[in-house]
Design a protein around this motif. Sequence first.
Motif, mmCIF file in Angstrom:
data_model
loop_
_atom_site.group_PDB
_atom_site.id
_atom_site.type_symbol
_atom_site.label_atom_id
_atom_site.label_comp_id
_atom_site.label_asym_id
_atom_site.label_seq_id
_atom_site.Cartn_x
_atom_site.Cartn_y
_atom_site.Cartn_z
ATOM 1 N N VAL A 57 0.990 -1.416 0.082
ATOM 2 C CA VAL A 57 0.027 -0.015 0.105
ATOM 3 C C VAL A 57 1.066 1.206 0.071
ATOM 4 O O VAL A 57 0.644 2.272 -0.724
ATOM 5 C CB VAL A 57 -0.887 -0.128 1.106
ATOM 6 N N ARG A 58 1.902 1.093 0.687
ATOM 7 C CA ARG A 58 2.907 2.397 0.836
ATOM 8 C C ARG A 58 3.803 2.212 -0.747
ATOM 9 O O ARG A 58 3.581 3.590 -1.073
ATOM 10 C CB ARG A 58 3.875 2.304 1.925
ATOM 11 N N ALA A 59 3.903 1.461 -1.011
ATOM 12 C CA ALA A 59 4.592 1.600 -2.579
ATOM 13 C C ALA A 59 3.727 2.037 -3.666
ATOM 14 O O ALA A 59 4.203 2.640 -4.668
ATOM 15 C CB ALA A 59 5.100 0.243 -2.766
ATOM 16 N N ALA A 60 2.232 1.751 -3.265
ATOM 17 C CA ALA A 60 1.385 2.261 -4.377
ATOM 18 C C ALA A 60 1.259 3.882 -4.095
ATOM 19 O O ALA A 60 0.402 4.607 -4.976
ATOM 20 C CB ALA A 60 -0.001 1.741 -4.394
ATOM 21 N N GLY A 61 1.833 4.396 -2.914
ATOM 22 C CA GLY A 61 1.893 5.757 -2.835
ATOM 23 C C GLY A 61 0.997 6.282 -1.591
ATOM 24 O O GLY A 61 0.652 7.577 -1.513
ATOM 25 N N PHE A 62 0.270 5.338 -0.809
ATOM 26 C CA PHE A 62 -0.585 5.723 0.284
ATOM 27 C C PHE A 62 0.197 5.655 1.459
ATOM 28 O O PHE A 62 1.276 5.044 1.796
ATOM 29 C CB PHE A 62 -1.737 5.087 0.093
ATOM 30 N N SER A 63 -0.688 5.952 2.711
ATOM 31 C CA SER A 63 -0.278 5.830 3.985
ATOM 32 C C SER A 63 -0.479 4.636 4.717
ATOM 33 O O SER A 63 -1.981 4.473 4.942
ATOM 34 C CB SER A 63 -0.592 7.203 4.604
ATOM 35 N N ALA A 64 0.133 3.545 5.127
ATOM 36 C CA ALA A 64 -0.234 2.537 5.736
ATOM 37 C C ALA A 64 0.646 2.162 6.620
ATOM 38 O O ALA A 64 2.129 2.425 6.563
ATOM 39 C CB ALA A 64 -0.677 1.361 4.773
ATOM 40 N N GLU A 65 0.457 1.270 7.720
ATOM 41 C CA GLU A 65 1.459 0.435 8.734
ATOM 42 C C GLU A 65 0.583 -0.717 9.063
ATOM 43 O O GLU A 65 -0.498 -1.014 8.987
ATOM 44 C CB GLU A 65 1.769 1.595 9.900
ATOM 45 N N ALA A 66 1.529 -1.689 9.452
ATOM 46 C CA ALA A 66 1.088 -2.995 9.748
ATOM 47 C C ALA A 66 0.842 -3.098 11.354
ATOM 48 O O ALA A 66 1.868 -2.424 12.080
ATOM 49 C CB ALA A 66 2.126 -3.896 9.375
ATOM 50 N N MET A 67 -0.046 -3.968 11.809
ATOM 51 C CA MET A 67 -0.157 -4.290 13.166
ATOM 52 C C MET A 67 -0.499 -5.903 13.100
ATOM 53 O O MET A 67 -1.656 -6.324 12.878
ATOM 54 C CB MET A 67 -1.181 -3.599 13.647
#
Length: 254
Positions: A57-67
């Motif tokens: 998701v980050r590589a697609a240009g968006f803001s995300a983190e894993a939990m």
Amino acid sequence: MQLPRTPSFDLTGKRALVTGASRGIGLAGAMALAEHGAHVVMAARDERAIETAAEAVRAAGFSAEAMSMDVCDLPVMTDKVTASGPFDILFNNAGTNRPTPYVDVSPENFSSITDLNLKAAFFVAQTVAKNLIAAEKPGSIIHTSSQMGHVGGIDRSVYCGTKFGIEGVTKASAIELAKYQIRVNTICPTFIRTPMTQSTFDNPDRRKWLEDKIKLGRVGEVEDIMGAVVFLASDASALVTGTSILVDGGWTAD
Ligand SMILES: NC(=O)c1ccc[n+]([C@@H]2O[C@H](COP(=O)([O-])OP(=O)(O)OC[C@H]3O[C@@H](n4cnc5c(N)ncnc54)[C@H](OP(=O)(O)O)[C@@H]3O)[C@@H](O)[C@H]2O)c1
């Protein structure tokens, strides 16, 4: 002339928690929210899988983190969700099914499905709601229910029980949370092509059953769910609470 303007679908500045986000409907929901501007915290048990999904998701240009977490481990879940919150949006999606004839359901089978689909779903949403109330923030809770929360299905007595259950939890919690401007709704998909439904698609009898029932003549893809997630998360649905959006191709129309 003052023209009415469409309320915004934009989620910029919002924090969203998506459970079951490493694949299937959860991954699609996380992308839908991220594409519309939210920062998305993506949760699942398999640490490597959820890290990989968040990185994509980050590589697609968006803001995300894993939990990485098991939502059925309620003390750990409560601590992690509270530490990372408050979340303006919850897509409460982690769920499972073990299709089994009614007469063959064992207590172990029953618990394995209800512990995740109903008990954990209940307490994840309660935790998010408590954190919003403490922060005096409005919010939107979206449960992934199912068309099987509205009709019965072959080999799905336990699954239907959990999904009818979450429909009831939705209505009751929506009444209590409305005074805090926290909305609670469900999305009810028909059969969507994901790892969870592969065994049903692989069974010719079951495949014919579902193709006959879906009036629009095709099974669902995860993309079919994404618009409903954005709608329920955003101001576009500001007066919508305690109800369901059926994304079922007409399955329940008759
Ligand atoms: N696919 C359909 O046709 C369909 C139709 C109607 C409703 N639904 C509902 O949609 C939701 C998602 O279904 P899906 O088909 O996308 O399922 P899926 O492909 O099997 O994905 C399930 C997701 O939930 C995670 N998960 C499972 N157990 C978990 C736990 N204890 N704690 C945290 N995460 C957990 C999985 O990752 P880990 O295994 O790494 O934890 C995975 O990310 C479910 O609630 C399901 O009932 C699906």
